[in-house]
Motif scaffolding. Sequence first.
Motif, PDB file in Angstrom:
ATOM      1  N   ALA A 153       0.839  -1.196   0.000  1.00 23.30           N
ATOM      2  CA  ALA A 153       0.000   0.000   0.000  1.00 23.30           C
ATOM      3  C   ALA A 153       0.877   1.250   0.000  1.00 23.30           C
ATOM      4  CB  ALA A 153      -0.907   0.007   1.221  1.00 23.30           C
ATOM      5  N   THR A 154       0.511   2.227  -0.829  1.00 26.82           N
ATOM      6  CA  THR A 154       1.200   3.510  -0.877  1.00 26.82           C
ATOM      7  C   THR A 154       0.251   4.615  -0.447  1.00 26.82           C
ATOM      8  OG1 THR A 154       2.659   2.837  -2.694  1.00 26.82           O
ATOM      9  CG2 THR A 154       2.359   5.188  -2.352  1.00 26.82           C
ATOM     10  N   GLY A 155       0.698   5.423   0.514  1.00 27.41           N
ATOM     11  CA  GLY A 155      -0.105   6.557   0.961  1.00 27.41           C
ATOM     12  C   GLY A 155       0.786   7.659   1.489  1.00 27.41           C
ATOM     13  N   ASP A 156       0.329   8.887   1.390  1.00 31.33           N
ATOM     14  CA  ASP A 156       1.088  10.023   1.898  1.00 31.33           C
ATOM     15  C   ASP A 156       0.871  10.165   3.400  1.00 31.33           C
ATOM     16  OD1 ASP A 156       2.386  10.854  -0.430  1.00 31.33           O
ATOM     17  OD2 ASP A 156       0.625  11.942  -1.132  1.00 31.33           O
ATOM     18  N   VAL A 157       1.337   9.152   4.112  1.00 29.06           N
ATOM     19  CA  VAL A 157       1.161   9.135   5.556  1.00 29.06           C
ATOM     20  C   VAL A 157       2.234   8.239   6.158  1.00 29.06           C
ATOM     21  CG1 VAL A 157      -0.462   7.191   5.383  1.00 29.06           C
ATOM     22  CG2 VAL A 157      -0.462   8.625   7.428  1.00 29.06           C
ATOM     23  N   VAL A 158       2.780   8.658   7.299  1.00 29.76           N
ATOM     24  CA  VAL A 158       3.648   7.801   8.096  1.00 29.76           C
ATOM     25  C   VAL A 158       2.766   7.183   9.169  1.00 29.76           C
ATOM     26  CG1 VAL A 158       5.633   7.682   9.635  1.00 29.76           C
ATOM     27  CG2 VAL A 158       5.684   9.199   7.643  1.00 29.76           C
ATOM     28  N   LEU A 159       2.541   5.891   9.090  1.00 27.89           N
ATOM     29  CA  LEU A 159       1.595   5.214   9.978  1.00 27.89           C
ATOM     30  C   LEU A 159       2.320   4.748  11.235  1.00 27.89           C
ATOM     31  CD1 LEU A 159      -1.295   4.237  10.360  1.00 27.89           C
ATOM     32  CD2 LEU A 159      -0.690   2.157   9.106  1.00 27.89           C
ATOM     33  N   ALA A 160       1.939   5.335  12.381  1.00 27.02           N
ATOM     34  CA  ALA A 160       2.566   4.976  13.651  1.00 27.02           C
ATOM     35  C   ALA A 160       1.514   4.705  14.724  1.00 27.02           C
ATOM     36  CB  ALA A 160       3.519   6.089  14.098  1.00 27.02           C
ATOM     37  N   ASP A 161       0.314   4.336  14.303  1.00 27.15           N
ATOM     38  CA  ASP A 161      -0.773   4.033  15.235  1.00 27.15           C
ATOM     39  C   ASP A 161      -1.649   2.963  14.608  1.00 27.15           C
ATOM     40  OD1 ASP A 161      -2.898   3.892  16.961  1.00 27.15           O
ATOM     41  OD2 ASP A 161      -3.412   6.025  16.874  1.00 27.15           O
ATOM     42  N   ALA A 162      -1.528   1.745  15.117  1.00 25.48           N
ATOM     43  CA  ALA A 162      -2.246   0.613  14.531  1.00 25.48           C
ATOM     44  C   ALA A 162      -3.749   0.690  14.757  1.00 25.48           C
ATOM     45  CB  ALA A 162      -1.706  -0.690  15.106  1.00 25.48           C
ATOM     46  N   GLU A 163      -4.201   1.565  15.662  1.00 26.41           N
ATOM     47  CA  GLU A 163      -5.630   1.696  15.927  1.00 26.41           C
ATOM     48  C   GLU A 163      -6.207   2.992  15.373  1.00 26.41           C
ATOM     49  OE1 GLU A 163      -7.228  -0.863  17.038  1.00 26.41           O
ATOM     50  OE2 GLU A 163      -5.298  -1.885  17.180  1.00 26.41           O
ATOM     51  N   SER A 164      -5.449   3.690  14.560  1.00 27.13           N
ATOM     52  CA  SER A 164      -5.912   4.936  13.976  1.00 27.13           C
ATOM     53  C   SER A 164      -6.988   4.669  12.935  1.00 27.13           C
ATOM     54  CB  SER A 164      -4.746   5.677  13.330  1.00 27.13           C
ATOM     55  OG  SER A 164      -4.230   4.912  12.253  1.00 27.13           O
ATOM     56  N   LYS A 165      -7.673   5.746  12.527  1.00 18.75           N
ATOM     57  CA  LYS A 165      -8.722   5.636  11.520  1.00 18.75           C
ATOM     58  C   LYS A 165      -8.175   5.076  10.217  1.00 18.75           C
ATOM     59  CE  LYS A 165     -12.258   8.384   9.159  1.00 18.75           C
ATOM     60  NZ  LYS A 165     -12.875   9.739   9.034  1.00 18.75           N
ATOM     61  N   ILE A 166      -6.990   5.554   9.791  1.00 14.21           N
ATOM     62  CA  ILE A 166      -6.438   5.074   8.522  1.00 14.21           C
ATOM     63  C   ILE A 166      -5.981   3.626   8.628  1.00 14.21           C
ATOM     64  CG2 ILE A 166      -4.052   5.870   8.900  1.00 14.21           C
ATOM     65  CD1 ILE A 166      -4.109   6.665   5.874  1.00 14.21           C
ATOM     66  N   ALA A 167      -5.503   3.205   9.795  1.00 15.33           N
ATOM     67  CA  ALA A 167      -5.115   1.800   9.970  1.00 15.33           C
ATOM     68  C   ALA A 167      -6.329   0.896   9.851  1.00 15.33           C
ATOM     69  CB  ALA A 167      -4.436   1.611  11.319  1.00 15.33           C
ATOM     70  N   ARG A 168      -7.429   1.303  10.454  1.00 15.59           N
ATOM     71  CA  ARG A 168      -8.666   0.515  10.337  1.00 15.59           C
ATOM     72  C   ARG A 168      -9.162   0.502   8.894  1.00 15.59           C
ATOM     73  NH1 ARG A 168      -9.832   3.405  15.128  1.00 15.59           N
ATOM     74  NH2 ARG A 168     -11.323   4.739  13.987  1.00 15.59           N
ATOM     75  N   PHE A 169      -9.017   1.641   8.202  1.00 16.42           N
ATOM     76  CA  PHE A 169      -9.394   1.723   6.796  1.00 16.42           C
ATOM     77  C   PHE A 169      -8.580   0.733   5.952  1.00 16.42           C
ATOM     78  CE2 PHE A 169      -8.074   3.724   2.725  1.00 16.42           C
ATOM     79  CZ  PHE A 169      -9.281   3.659   2.047  1.00 16.42           C
ATOM     80  N   LEU A 170      -7.278   0.648   6.218  1.00 20.90           N
ATOM     81  CA  LEU A 170      -6.429  -0.275   5.468  1.00 20.90           C
ATOM     82  C   LEU A 170      -6.827  -1.722   5.717  1.00 20.90           C
ATOM     83  CD1 LEU A 170      -2.947   1.423   5.958  1.00 20.90           C
ATOM     84  CD2 LEU A 170      -4.143   1.118   3.788  1.00 20.90           C
ATOM     85  N   ARG A 171      -7.112  -2.051   6.967  1.00 20.98           N
ATOM     86  CA  ARG A 171      -7.504  -3.429   7.276  1.00 20.98           C
ATOM     87  C   ARG A 171      -8.839  -3.786   6.617  1.00 20.98           C
ATOM     88  NH1 ARG A 171      -5.229  -2.112  12.471  1.00 20.98           N
ATOM     89  NH2 ARG A 171      -7.290  -1.565  13.302  1.00 20.98           N
ATOM     90  N   ARG A 172      -9.703  -2.803   6.468  1.00 18.94           N
ATOM     91  CA  ARG A 172     -11.017  -3.061   5.880  1.00 18.94           C
ATOM     92  C   ARG A 172     -10.962  -3.094   4.354  1.00 18.94           C
ATOM     93  NH1 ARG A 172     -13.133   0.941   7.954  1.00 18.94           N
ATOM     94  NH2 ARG A 172     -13.202   2.398   6.199  1.00 18.94           N
ATOM     95  N   SER A 173     -10.198  -2.195   3.746  1.00 15.16           N
ATOM     96  CA  SER A 173     -10.272  -2.004   2.293  1.00 15.16           C
ATOM     97  C   SER A 173      -9.093  -2.592   1.518  1.00 15.16           C
ATOM     98  CB  SER A 173     -10.372  -0.502   1.979  1.00 15.16           C
ATOM     99  OG  SER A 173     -11.493   0.077   2.623  1.00 15.16           O
ATOM    100  N   TYR A 174      -7.957  -2.764   2.182  1.00 12.47           N
ATOM    101  CA  TYR A 174      -6.760  -3.298   1.523  1.00 12.47           C
ATOM    102  C   TYR A 174      -6.153  -4.380   2.412  1.00 12.47           C
ATOM    103  CZ  TYR A 174      -7.286   0.885  -1.328  1.00 12.47           C
ATOM    104  OH  TYR A 174      -7.775   1.858  -2.163  1.00 12.47           O
TER     105      TYR A 174
END
Length: 291
Positions: A153-174
Amino acid sequence: MSVPDTQPTVLVLTALPLEYAAVRAHVEDRRELVHPGGTRVEKGRLSGTPWQVALAELGMGAERAAALTAQLINWLRPEAVFFVGVAGSLKDDVGIGDVVVGTQVYEIHGGKQTPEGFLVRPKALPGSHALEQAARSAVRDMPDVRAHFMPIATGDVVLADAESKIARFLRRSYNDAGAIEMEGSGAAHAAHLNGKVDALVIRGISDRADAGKRRADASGSQQRAAEQAAAVTMAVLRKHLPRAGSPGSSDSEEGPHRRGDDGAATYGGDHIDFRYGTFHGPVTGKRDERR
């Protein structure tokens, strides 16, 4: 502008200095070239192969990667493009120090916001089949590398929170993505639009994209991950041959000839290839009866 080489070129792109240094350690006889637009590359050779490696550090972000990759493809005319570096893991079984080879690259920000919620409009580009096959073959002989062949997955974000909104989005959609990074889709898109360039994203895992990222980075995990990704990339190039008929390729219209695993000259049809070996003894030529 550079003078055309007699050997085929592969473009290896990185975002960070430590990623650049990890790849650079494998490239010999380097020289710096400067595009009229100011982009700099170092170009050298990968010993024991026909490849010239052009190495560039582009900085962070997919849009930047796309623009500069297109610029470098048009300038250097490479046969293949790799984006190489570090990434965060999105899977429990993809550990720090592992390598993820991108079977696909997802752009994760595409979609439509509606009253019912955000509707994903996935954009995915497959990695080169030929390069992926070379990678699968290469890692079989690398006992110190644990490799995974999965979407990235490529996104303009540094992901450092596995429970964040974008992390949940990734688990759901990708949910099949094994890693997240920031540049791969840009480079892959530029290669895809060119139409003639194989592309592959290879990422070493430096963290688990959670609250432990800073601690993992401080432990030296980025350095190790970058070195692992660079080592796999070079192993792929030792497996993957240039296209038939290209400068320095080991095939031509005149007939097949292959370099042996030890670099010695090999024979096929009417031709012997001495480019990567040393011959001791007489050679008897065959007269061309057509003259």
